[in-house]
Design an enzyme around this catalytic site. Structure first.
Site, mmCIF file in Angstrom:
data_model
loop_
_atom_site.group_PDB
_atom_site.id
_atom_site.type_symbol
_atom_site.label_atom_id
_atom_site.label_comp_id
_atom_site.label_asym_id
_atom_site.label_seq_id
_atom_site.Cartn_x
_atom_site.Cartn_y
_atom_site.Cartn_z
ATOM 1 N N LYS A 171 0.873 -1.177 0.000
ATOM 2 C CA LYS A 171 0.000 0.000 0.000
ATOM 3 C C LYS A 171 0.906 1.221 0.000
ATOM 4 C CE LYS A 171 -1.893 3.009 2.109
ATOM 5 N NZ LYS A 171 -1.871 4.498 1.868
ATOM 6 N N GLU A 246 9.118 0.676 11.660
ATOM 7 C CA GLU A 246 10.104 1.759 11.703
ATOM 8 C C GLU A 246 9.326 3.053 11.863
ATOM 9 O OE1 GLU A 246 13.175 4.317 8.992
ATOM 10 O OE2 GLU A 246 12.650 2.299 8.296
ATOM 11 N N CYS A 279 13.527 10.395 8.874
ATOM 12 C CA CYS A 279 13.288 9.925 10.239
ATOM 13 C C CYS A 279 14.570 9.838 11.051
ATOM 14 C CB CYS A 279 12.585 8.579 10.218
ATOM 15 S SG CYS A 279 13.459 7.302 9.289
ATOM 16 N N GLU A 381 8.308 14.805 17.089
ATOM 17 C CA GLU A 381 8.896 14.791 15.760
ATOM 18 C C GLU A 381 8.183 15.797 14.850
ATOM 19 O OE1 GLU A 381 10.481 11.380 12.768
ATOM 20 O OE2 GLU A 381 8.353 11.276 13.273
#
Length: 481
Positions: A171, A246, A279, A381
């Site tokens: 996806k 992750e 990231c 973040e």
């Protein structure tokens, strides 16, 4: 170039009436109208993958490896196409896609194909009984990938999953779905059997949610945010499906007073790569007091020279943020930080001149000072070109500040002392620690996060440990005819 925007299910293109628009962050233009899948398309793709698993799992490792090498060769033949499409789709630098990202896509596939030949464990004895360890294919693998490096991060999982003998339903991200479709074409042209690799496009709650909740999915790989991972994990738990996550990061850049300042500044500026949409980026710059002022001055001087603009231009250092909604999210973090008392020492807002001229979503490189551990800007973040700068006094203080986060994806240390490097690398909580370097990745090394940065490790044999059912067969010494 033309990209087929229909799903790829069971070896053929499948359209549905519902669609969504794919907008380029370079100029805000709609570049594609994409099939918008849901439960029906997910069910069809999983069924195709389950059927194909019977034959694919029984092929020999050598056969699978050879097919995947052909896929890698097909990627290499189309690096320019893939680079152009992904730059238009997600706004990352074209030169990076050409020189690094797309070659790495091919490497992801080829490495895991080659690694199959070394996937052996020596038999061992238990009271005269022979133990024999094998890595058996697990089944249908769901792979849900992010938009910041969509094809590279997808193939980091697709490679080992297919090499292991699993089949895949991918996806892709709705903000950057196009290179997944091109990959399906390349895999088909290389001879990958129908149903072994499938693509269902759509929104997360409409296509991603039923995919990760499907009872016939035997492995789930997700790269993205912590809140979404919680939902994925809840769905996986209902089916007792193993997951590999992750997730986010709030990584530190620890600069000690014995560091090479030129190197430290180079590494600090590198954290603006991909407009901060990485990231692993070391967004919390922690600098020892003795060199703080000099580092600050030199870093700001260098950062001010970064060129922002159209990512297709060779001389550009920073492109746009991926979408209007993400642009507004990053701007919200910055505004709240200012309101909370943080001091902007570089940037601090949108690149209005560029945005008006292009219609894109460009945000200026931004650095905050005067922050503390309680502020949102140091805890959450941002995933944009926003860094914070703080000082520390002793080595222990630096380590404590580095570890003062819920995340633990990576850390970067800059020091002239090998002894200090060893001590600090051991003490910092992170899945990957770089010392006097950044973003050096070997596919045979374990990769993953600690804390809220993820679950599990992938890379080399660690990947096969996840994508396979590792089995031990114990043979008695007697009883043979």
């Amino acid at each position: 170039m033309d990209v087929d925007t229909r799903h790829w299910i069971g070896g053929r293109r499948v359209a549905n009436a519902d669609t969504f628009e794919d907008v380029s962050p370079l100029d805000g233009e709609v570049i594609a109208v994409v099939s918008r899948g849901g439960t029906a398309e997910v069910d069809a793709a999983v069924a195709a993958a389950k059927d194909a698993f019977v034959g694919w799992s029984r092929t020999s490792p050598a056969e699978r490896a050879e097919l995947l090498r052909r896929v890698a060769a097909g990627i290499e033949a189309r690096i320019e196409d893939l680079a152009q499409v992904e730059t238009r789709d997600n706004g990352s630098l074209l030169r990076s896609h050409r020189r690094g990202v797309m070659p790495r896509v091919a490497m992801n596939i080829r490495f895991f194909a080659d690694h199959l030949s070394s996937l052996v464990h020596s038999d061992f004895d238990t009271r005269g009984h022979r133990n024999h360890v094998t890595w058996d294919p697990a089944g249908v693998t769901a792979i849900v990938t992010p938009w910041n490096a969509p094809l590279m991060l997808a193939t980091w999982r697709i490679g080992p999953a297919l090499a292991a003998g699993n089949t895949v339903v991918a996806k892709p991200p709705e903000w950057a779905p196009l290179t997944a479709s091109l990959f399906a074409d390349i895999a088909h042209e290389a001879g990958l059997p129908a149903g072994v690799f499938n693509v269902v496009q759509g929104l997360g709650n409409e296509a991603g949610a039923p995919l990760v909740a499907h009872p016939d999915v035997r492995r789930i790989c997700f790269t993205g945010s912590v809140p979404t991972s919680i939902k994925v994990g809840e769905s996986a738990a209902r089916n007792v499906t193993p997951v590999s996550f992750e997730l986010g990061g709030k990584s530190p850049l620890l600069v000690f007073d014995d560091a090479d300042l030129d190197l430290a500044v180079d590494l600090a500026v590198e954290q603006f790569d991909n407009s901060g949409q990485v990231c692993l980026a070391a967004v919390r710059m922690l600098v020892q007091d003795g060199i703080y002022d000099e580092f600050r001055a030199r870093f700001l001087e260098r950062a001010a020279t970064l060129v922002q603009g159209d990512s297709r231009d060779e001389g550009v250092d920073l492109g746009p943020l991926v979408s209007k909604s993400h642009f507004e999210r990053v701007d919200g973090f910055v505004k709240r930080a200012v309101a909370g008392g943080a001091e902007v020492i570089l940037g601090g807002g949108p690149n209005d001149e560029l945005n008006v001229a292009t219609g894109g979503f460009y945000y200026r490189p931004t650095v905050f000072e005067g922050v503390d551990r309680t502020m949102e800007i140091t805890c959450q973040e941002v995933f944009g070109p926003v860094l914070t700068l703080q000082g520390f006094s002793t080595e222990d203080d630096g380590i404590a500040m580095a570890n003062d986060t819920d995340y633990g994806l990576a850390a970067t240390i800059v020091t002239g002392s090998q002894e200090r490097a060893e001590r600090v690398a051991s003490a910092v909580r992170a899945g990957t620690v770089w010392v006097n370097c950044f973003f050096v990745r070997d596919l045979s090394a374990p990769f993953g996060g600690s804390g809220r940065s993820g679950i599990g490790r992938e890379g080399g044999t660690w990947s096969f440990d996840f994508y396979c059912d590792v089995k031990n067969s114990v043979f008695a010494p007697k009883g043979w005819n």
